[in-house]
Scaffold this motif. Structure first.
Motif, PDB file in Angstrom:
ATOM      1  N   VAL A 286       0.807  -1.210   0.000  1.00  0.00           N
ATOM      2  CA  VAL A 286       0.000   0.000   0.000  1.00  0.00           C
ATOM      3  C   VAL A 286       0.848   1.272   0.000  1.00  0.00           C
ATOM      4  N   ASP A 287       2.086   1.192   0.476  1.00  0.00           N
ATOM      5  CA  ASP A 287       2.935   2.385   0.466  1.00  0.00           C
ATOM      6  C   ASP A 287       3.580   2.634  -0.899  1.00  0.00           C
ATOM      7  N   LEU A 288       3.274   1.745  -1.876  1.00  0.00           N
ATOM      8  CA  LEU A 288       3.805   1.872  -3.229  1.00  0.00           C
ATOM      9  C   LEU A 288       5.328   1.985  -3.213  1.00  0.00           C
ATOM     10  N   ALA A 289       5.948   1.163  -2.365  1.00  0.00           N
ATOM     11  CA  ALA A 289       7.408   1.187  -2.242  1.00  0.00           C
ATOM     12  C   ALA A 289       8.077   0.855  -3.571  1.00  0.00           C
ATOM     13  N   THR A 290       7.492  -0.071  -4.320  1.00  0.00           N
ATOM     14  CA  THR A 290       7.979  -0.353  -5.665  1.00  0.00           C
ATOM     15  C   THR A 290       7.422   0.696  -6.616  1.00  0.00           C
ATOM     16  N   ASP A 291       8.275   1.282  -7.414  1.00  0.00           N
ATOM     17  CA  ASP A 291       7.842   2.296  -8.372  1.00  0.00           C
ATOM     18  C   ASP A 291       6.767   1.703  -9.286  1.00  0.00           C
ATOM     19  N   MET A 292       5.609   2.344  -9.333  1.00  0.00           N
ATOM     20  CA  MET A 292       4.479   1.809 -10.095  1.00  0.00           C
ATOM     21  C   MET A 292       4.713   1.838 -11.602  1.00  0.00           C
ATOM     22  N   ILE A 293       5.804   2.414 -12.035  1.00  0.00           N
ATOM     23  CA  ILE A 293       6.153   2.334 -13.445  1.00  0.00           C
ATOM     24  C   ILE A 293       6.370   0.888 -13.868  1.00  0.00           C
ATOM     25  N   HIS A 294       6.655   0.011 -12.890  1.00  0.00           N
ATOM     26  CA  HIS A 294       6.915  -1.397 -13.183  1.00  0.00           C
ATOM     27  C   HIS A 294       5.646  -2.236 -13.295  1.00  0.00           C
ATOM     28  N   LEU A 295       4.478  -1.661 -13.023  1.00  0.00           N
ATOM     29  CA  LEU A 295       3.257  -2.468 -12.994  1.00  0.00           C
ATOM     30  C   LEU A 295       2.958  -3.096 -14.357  1.00  0.00           C
TER      31      LEU A 295
END
Length: 237
Positions: free
Chosen positions: A95-104
């Motif tokens: 939920v903290d979007l620790a992984t950059d959402m560009i990778h989704l």
């Protein structure tokens, strides 16, 4: 199945983080597919997280609240979310979007292209991460133990950024016993032993605020590793 993709956010007392995570998730998912649902697996929160998600659910049918009155544990909450999901692809992220959402998109496209499981990695040579030295040492120590004792070929087992084909996850879950954080590792180890194709790729990742990991955590997770090794031997997979 009634949609292509189910995206899940596991939540426990994360109301403030949800105010960013929900709209950002919808924006990113819309770029990937028009056929998706965003399922928030809210695990016994008492900070208004459920109420916030219910408000979103009321005005956007793509958002679904999966509420639990009592704390199940992260792994159990994710397993429950899968059983309630309607997508051919199941993914989840923190939920903290620790992984950059560009990778989704990369995560989902890996499943579309034939991977059974796709997982982001903070520990591959090309990964770019921002976290304190204590957490870095603990993570590397833990993952080294998993590779050594359980024979995994992956760099990073605990990154909260994964996707699965529906068939793969349906096959694996009946044997997964870990209720909380070890759920990720057990799934990945069992998947490799069963011959599923697991695709790992480097990501950009930053440590969330208030996250702490002690070196002693490696010892605690070590006991989980040994228990799984014993169960796998007993099952004769």
């Amino acid at each position: 199945m009634s949609c292509e993709l189910t995206a899940v956010i596991p939540v426990y007392n994360d109301r403030m983080a949800l105010t960013i995570a929900i709209p950002e998730s919808l924006r990113r998912l819309e770029e990937i597919t028009s056929s998706f649902e965003l399922l928030v697996a809210e695990d016994g929160s008492d900070d208004g997280s459920a109420e916030l998600v219910a408000e979103w659910e009321g005005r956007d049918p793509r958002v679904r609240l999966l509420h639990s009155d009592e704390r199940l544990g992260r792994g159990c909450a994710l397993s429950r979310a899968f059983r309630a999901s309607q997508g051919e692809i199941f993914c989840y992220y923190d939920v903290d979007l620790a992984t950059d959402m560009i990778h989704l998109r990369e995560l989902i496209d890996a499943i579309r292209s034939g991977c059974d499981i796709a997982t982001g990695s903070r520990l591959m040579p090309a990964s770019k991460i921002d976290r304190d030295s204590g957490r870095e040492i603990a993570s590397r120590g833990y993952n080294a133990l998993v590779r050594c004792i359980l024979g995994s070929r992956l760099f990073d087992h605990q990154c909260g950024f994964k996707a699965f084909s529906y068939t793969c996850l349906k096959t694996l879950l009946p044997n997964v016993q870990a209720p909380h954080w070890f759920w990720d590792t057990e799934l990945l180890v069992r998947a490799q032993r069963r011959g599923f194709r697991v695709c790992e790729f480097p990501i950009r990742w930053r440590q969330g605020e208030g996250t702490t990991v002690k070196l002693s955590d490696v010892t605690g997770m070590g006991s989980e590793i040994l228990r799984l090794r014993w169960r796998l031997h007993a099952e004769k997979d």
